[in-house]
Design an enzyme around this catalytic site. Structure first.
Site, PDB file in Angstrom:
ATOM      1  N   TYR A   1       0.856  -1.185   0.000  1.00 65.11           N
ATOM      2  CA  TYR A   1       0.000   0.000   0.000  1.00 65.11           C
ATOM      3  C   TYR A   1       0.892   1.235   0.000  1.00 65.11           C
ATOM      4  O   TYR A   1       1.732   1.399   0.889  1.00 65.11           O
ATOM      5  CB  TYR A   1      -0.933   0.043   1.217  1.00 65.11           C
ATOM      6  CG  TYR A   1      -1.860   1.231   1.149  1.00 65.11           C
ATOM      7  CD1 TYR A   1      -3.035   1.156   0.430  1.00 65.11           C
ATOM      8  CD2 TYR A   1      -1.509   2.445   1.735  1.00 65.11           C
ATOM      9  CE1 TYR A   1      -3.870   2.256   0.300  1.00 65.11           C
ATOM     10  CE2 TYR A   1      -2.333   3.549   1.616  1.00 65.11           C
ATOM     11  CZ  TYR A   1      -3.513   3.455   0.897  1.00 65.11           C
ATOM     12  OH  TYR A   1      -4.328   4.548   0.764  1.00 65.11           O
TER      13      TYR A   1
ATOM     14  N   GLN B   1     -10.798   0.857   1.233  1.00 63.51           N
ATOM     15  CA  GLN B   1     -11.249  -0.050   0.178  1.00 63.51           C
ATOM     16  C   GLN B   1     -10.095  -0.805  -0.462  1.00 63.51           C
ATOM     17  O   GLN B   1     -10.256  -1.947  -0.911  1.00 63.51           O
ATOM     18  CB  GLN B   1     -12.061   0.706  -0.875  1.00 63.51           C
ATOM     19  CG  GLN B   1     -11.334   1.783  -1.650  1.00 63.51           C
ATOM     20  CD  GLN B   1     -11.401   3.156  -0.991  1.00 63.51           C
ATOM     21  OE1 GLN B   1     -11.559   3.273   0.218  1.00 63.51           O
ATOM     22  NE2 GLN B   1     -11.293   4.201  -1.796  1.00 63.51           N
TER      23      GLN B   1
ATOM     24  N   ASN C   1      -2.882   6.542   6.630  1.00 64.00           N
ATOM     25  CA  ASN C   1      -3.506   7.341   7.688  1.00 64.00           C
ATOM     26  C   ASN C   1      -4.183   6.441   8.711  1.00 64.00           C
ATOM     27  O   ASN C   1      -4.071   5.210   8.655  1.00 64.00           O
ATOM     28  CB  ASN C   1      -4.496   8.342   7.067  1.00 64.00           C
ATOM     29  CG  ASN C   1      -5.619   7.647   6.296  1.00 64.00           C
ATOM     30  OD1 ASN C   1      -5.915   6.468   6.498  1.00 64.00           O
ATOM     31  ND2 ASN C   1      -6.249   8.394   5.396  1.00 64.00           N
TER      32      ASN C   1
ATOM     33  N   SER D   1       3.650   9.233  11.673  1.00 60.22           N
ATOM     34  CA  SER D   1       5.099   9.219  11.861  1.00 60.22           C
ATOM     35  C   SER D   1       5.515   9.961  13.123  1.00 60.22           C
ATOM     36  O   SER D   1       4.832  10.878  13.583  1.00 60.22           O
ATOM     37  CB  SER D   1       5.767   9.846  10.644  1.00 60.22           C
ATOM     38  OG  SER D   1       7.154   9.607  10.668  1.00 60.22           O
TER      39      SER D   1
ATOM     40  N   GLN E   1       9.988  15.537  10.358  1.00 53.47           N
ATOM     41  CA  GLN E   1       8.915  14.602  10.711  1.00 53.47           C
ATOM     42  C   GLN E   1       7.601  15.321  10.935  1.00 53.47           C
ATOM     43  O   GLN E   1       6.524  14.796  10.630  1.00 53.47           O
ATOM     44  CB  GLN E   1       9.301  13.805  11.959  1.00 53.47           C
ATOM     45  CG  GLN E   1      10.325  12.728  11.718  1.00 53.47           C
ATOM     46  CD  GLN E   1       9.908  11.763  10.634  1.00 53.47           C
ATOM     47  OE1 GLN E   1       8.937  11.027  10.781  1.00 53.47           O
ATOM     48  NE2 GLN E   1      10.611  11.775   9.510  1.00 53.47           N
TER      49      GLN E   1
ATOM     50  N   HIS F   1       5.176  15.629   8.017  1.00 55.44           N
ATOM     51  CA  HIS F   1       4.487  14.445   7.491  1.00 55.44           C
ATOM     52  C   HIS F   1       2.978  14.602   7.582  1.00 55.44           C
ATOM     53  O   HIS F   1       2.241  14.243   6.667  1.00 55.44           O
ATOM     54  CB  HIS F   1       4.911  13.195   8.262  1.00 55.44           C
ATOM     55  CG  HIS F   1       5.986  12.411   7.577  1.00 55.44           C
ATOM     56  ND1 HIS F   1       5.792  11.756   6.395  1.00 55.44           N
ATOM     57  CD2 HIS F   1       7.269  12.160   7.917  1.00 55.44           C
ATOM     58  CE1 HIS F   1       6.909  11.145   6.027  1.00 55.44           C
ATOM     59  NE2 HIS F   1       7.822  11.380   6.934  1.00 55.44           N
TER      60      HIS F   1
ATOM     61  N   GLU G   1       9.589   5.597  16.861  1.00 56.49           N
ATOM     62  CA  GLU G   1       9.778   5.048  15.516  1.00 56.49           C
ATOM     63  C   GLU G   1      11.181   5.384  15.020  1.00 56.49           C
ATOM     64  O   GLU G   1      11.933   4.508  14.605  1.00 56.49           O
ATOM     65  CB  GLU G   1       8.729   5.640  14.580  1.00 56.49           C
ATOM     66  CG  GLU G   1       8.892   5.213  13.131  1.00 56.49           C
ATOM     67  CD  GLU G   1       8.012   6.007  12.176  1.00 56.49           C
ATOM     68  OE1 GLU G   1       7.823   5.535  11.038  1.00 56.49           O
ATOM     69  OE2 GLU G   1       7.528   7.091  12.549  1.00 56.49           O
ATOM     70  N   HIS G   2      11.519   6.658  15.040  1.00 57.96           N
ATOM     71  CA  HIS G   2      12.855   7.136  14.659  1.00 57.96           C
ATOM     72  C   HIS G   2      13.526   7.724  15.894  1.00 57.96           C
ATOM     73  O   HIS G   2      12.908   8.478  16.635  1.00 57.96           O
ATOM     74  CB  HIS G   2      12.773   8.232  13.592  1.00 57.96           C
ATOM     75  CG  HIS G   2      12.017   7.857  12.361  1.00 57.96           C
ATOM     76  ND1 HIS G   2      10.703   8.221  12.149  1.00 57.96           N
ATOM     77  CD2 HIS G   2      12.399   7.154  11.269  1.00 57.96           C
ATOM     78  CE1 HIS G   2      10.306   7.753  10.974  1.00 57.96           C
ATOM     79  NE2 HIS G   2      11.312   7.099  10.422  1.00 57.96           N
TER      80      HIS G   2
ATOM     81  N   ASP H   1      15.097   7.683   5.455  1.00 58.88           N
ATOM     82  CA  ASP H   1      13.821   7.729   4.753  1.00 58.88           C
ATOM     83  C   ASP H   1      13.987   7.431   3.269  1.00 58.88           C
ATOM     84  O   ASP H   1      13.068   6.936   2.624  1.00 58.88           O
ATOM     85  CB  ASP H   1      13.185   9.119   4.907  1.00 58.88           C
ATOM     86  CG  ASP H   1      12.178   9.174   6.039  1.00 58.88           C
ATOM     87  OD1 ASP H   1      11.912   8.136   6.647  1.00 58.88           O
ATOM     88  OD2 ASP H   1      11.665  10.281   6.306  1.00 58.88           O
TER      89      ASP H   1
ATOM     90  N   GLU I   1       0.695 -36.357  29.460  1.00 61.21           N
ATOM     91  CA  GLU I   1      -0.261 -35.340  29.026  1.00 61.21           C
ATOM     92  C   GLU I   1      -1.621 -35.938  28.671  1.00 61.21           C
ATOM     93  O   GLU I   1      -2.546 -35.210  28.287  1.00 61.21           O
ATOM     94  CB  GLU I   1       0.289 -34.562  27.827  1.00 61.21           C
ATOM     95  CG  GLU I   1       1.454 -33.648  28.191  1.00 61.21           C
ATOM     96  CD  GLU I   1       1.871 -32.716  27.067  1.00 61.21           C
ATOM     97  OE1 GLU I   1       2.591 -31.757  27.353  1.00 61.21           O
ATOM     98  OE2 GLU I   1       1.481 -32.959  25.900  1.00 61.21           O
TER      99      GLU I   1
ATOM    100  N   HIS J   1      -0.756 -39.969  20.596  1.00 65.23           N
ATOM    101  CA  HIS J   1       0.610 -39.496  20.418  1.00 65.23           C
ATOM    102  C   HIS J   1       1.591 -40.587  20.857  1.00 65.23           C
ATOM    103  O   HIS J   1       2.589 -40.850  20.175  1.00 65.23           O
ATOM    104  CB  HIS J   1       0.860 -38.237  21.266  1.00 65.23           C
ATOM    105  CG  HIS J   1       0.330 -36.970  20.657  1.00 65.23           C
ATOM    106  ND1 HIS J   1      -1.012 -36.767  20.446  1.00 65.23           N
ATOM    107  CD2 HIS J   1       0.966 -35.846  20.223  1.00 65.23           C
ATOM    108  CE1 HIS J   1      -1.180 -35.563  19.908  1.00 65.23           C
ATOM    109  NE2 HIS J   1       0.011 -34.987  19.758  1.00 65.23           N
TER     110      HIS J   1
END
Length: 427
Positions: free
Chosen positions: A124, A186, A209, A233, A255, A258, A322-323, A356, A410, A415
């Site tokens: 994506y 979608q 998003n 971000s 950042q 973004h 994240e960073h 990046d 068990e 088994h």
């Protein structure tokens, strides 16, 4: 940016809250779209594309001609930059290949582990205010190295039904031939269930998003894996008086631009440094084309003054950025003690933007504190580890009795029988 001096540990959780949370109305919307796409396929995808992207498409498919013609719309210097970045990403991710692990755990018992590519993956790629063609490099390059059989790409069209030419050029450069003009919830739903046009995949990669993030999480309920629950971000910088204030400010703003829901944090033991960076942010912000977006993100962001390095690293590990940029004299302390971060950038001359785009590391990283338990995308993200074993008659004699005893303990008689029959056959 909000200034916080010497916060108490009991207040860290509140101070470090992200500006966005997954809310019930988003989940309700995503669930509704998923249900409709599952039943209605292309028709529903077409309806939602018209609703959200303001264009009704007869076909979502990007043609071969569209892919090839994008090259003419890209400046040569940008092509060179993309090529340089692709080369570094290719080299770094190729180096992540591992060999088969094989050994005899005891005489006659041979075990080994091999990796296999995920056969079908979906990428994506956001295409709104910032068409992230760089993300194609970050996802398509390791997918190709891994050997994924089918790689599809979904990205939203503009109001003219077109896709940004840099996205198409980069997709074509990476050998991605199945590209669809579909974005948002979608697109994720289409890759989850499959439609008349969009293939169903086994794993979905890529940022987006809040709606895309929740959609990816919902996809996991239908047997589709995702790279990680990545959202808006974020960046945390730790800096002292050895840091260049203008560099620090530029990283924070890189950042912040973004999106309005992005967050940046500066942690320091130096009040002087915080003051200088504050002034630099004010000056640099005036010149940014995306000033309005950055200002909203800055309003969600923090300047935090702490007593010492130990307090700083503890706070940073609680946040799990994240960073993470380290611009301090004693950078080895932070390198050795950081536990929770998606990607780490060290020194005055290592901007986050290098990662990046072009240094070679992957920029698809865990946000919202998920760096505490998730890795960023890497070669293994596109592969599965499979174990194999082969046992000889000698091996059966060696482990047979232990298996019988454990199975019986068990209460799993079948088994035990599976082993007992084999033991009897060789005695």
């Amino acid at each position: 940016m909000q200034r916080i001096n010497y916060p108490k540990r009991e207040n860290w959780e509140e101070i470090l809250k992200r500006p966005t949370q997954t809310v019930a109305d988003i989940e309700a919307t995503v669930t509704s779209v998923f249900s409709e796409v599952k039943d209605g396929g292309d028709t529903i995808v077409r309806d939602y594309t018209e609703k959200f992207d303001k264009i009704r498409l007869d076909s979502f498919v990007v043609s071969k001609n569209e892919l090839e013609n994008a090259s003419a719309q890209i400046p040569e210097d940008l092509k060179d930059a993309i090529s340089l970045a692709k080369g570094n990403i290719l080299r770094f991710h190729t180096a992540q290949k591992t060999k088969k692990v094989q050994l005899d755990t005891m005489p006659g018992v041979s075990c080994w582990q091999e990796k296999r590519p995920i056969q079908k993956v979906g990428l994506y790629i956001p295409g709104g205010t910032a068409p992230l063609f760089s993300t194609i490099l970050m996802l398509a390059v390791p997918a190709k190295i891994a050997g994924c059989e089918e790689i599809i790409l979904c990205t939203p069209p503009d109001e003219n039904g077109e896709v940004n030419p840099a996205i198409l050029y980069t997709a074509n450069l990476c050998g991605i031939t199945k590209v669809f003009k579909v974005g948002g919830i979608q697109a994720v739903a289409g890759m989850t269930f499959g439609t008349e046009t969009i293939p169903k995949v086994y794993k979905i990669f890529g940022p987006g998003n809040q709606y895309v993030t929740v959609a990816k999480q919902l996809a996991t309920k239908y047997g589709v894996a995702i790279d990680m629950p990545a959202g808006p971000s974020e960046l945390l910088v730790v800096a002292d008086d050895t840091a260049e204030p203008s560099f620090v400010a530029s990283d924070l703003l890189s950042q912040a631009e973004h999106g309005a829901d992005s967050q940046v944090i500066l942690v320091s033991t130096s009040e002087n440094l915080l003051n200088k960076v504050t002034k630099e942010i004010e000056d640099q912000l005036k010149e940014l084309p995306r000033k309005t977006i950055a200002e909203k993100a800055i309003a969600n962001s923090k300047l935090i003054l702490v007593e010492d390095d130990v307090t700083a690293i503890d706070l940073i590990n609680v946040y799990g950025p994240e960073h993470f940029i380290v611009c301090v004299e004693n950078d080895s302390f932070y390198i050795n003690n950081i536990q929770n971060a998606g990607s780490v950038f060290i020194g005055n001359y290592t901007p986050e933007s290098a990662g990046d785009y072009a240094s070679g590391t992957n920029h698809t990283l865990p946000t919202n504190g998920y760096a505490k338990q998730y890795s960023g995308v890497n070669l293994d993200s596109f592969m599965k580890s499979m174990t194999f074993q082969k046992i000889t008659k000698e091996g059966i004699k060696g482990i047979g009795n232990a298996v019988e005893l454990m199975a019986e303990a068990e209460g799993l008689q079948a088994h035990k029988n599976a082993m007992t029959l084999r033991l009897k056959s060789i005695n």
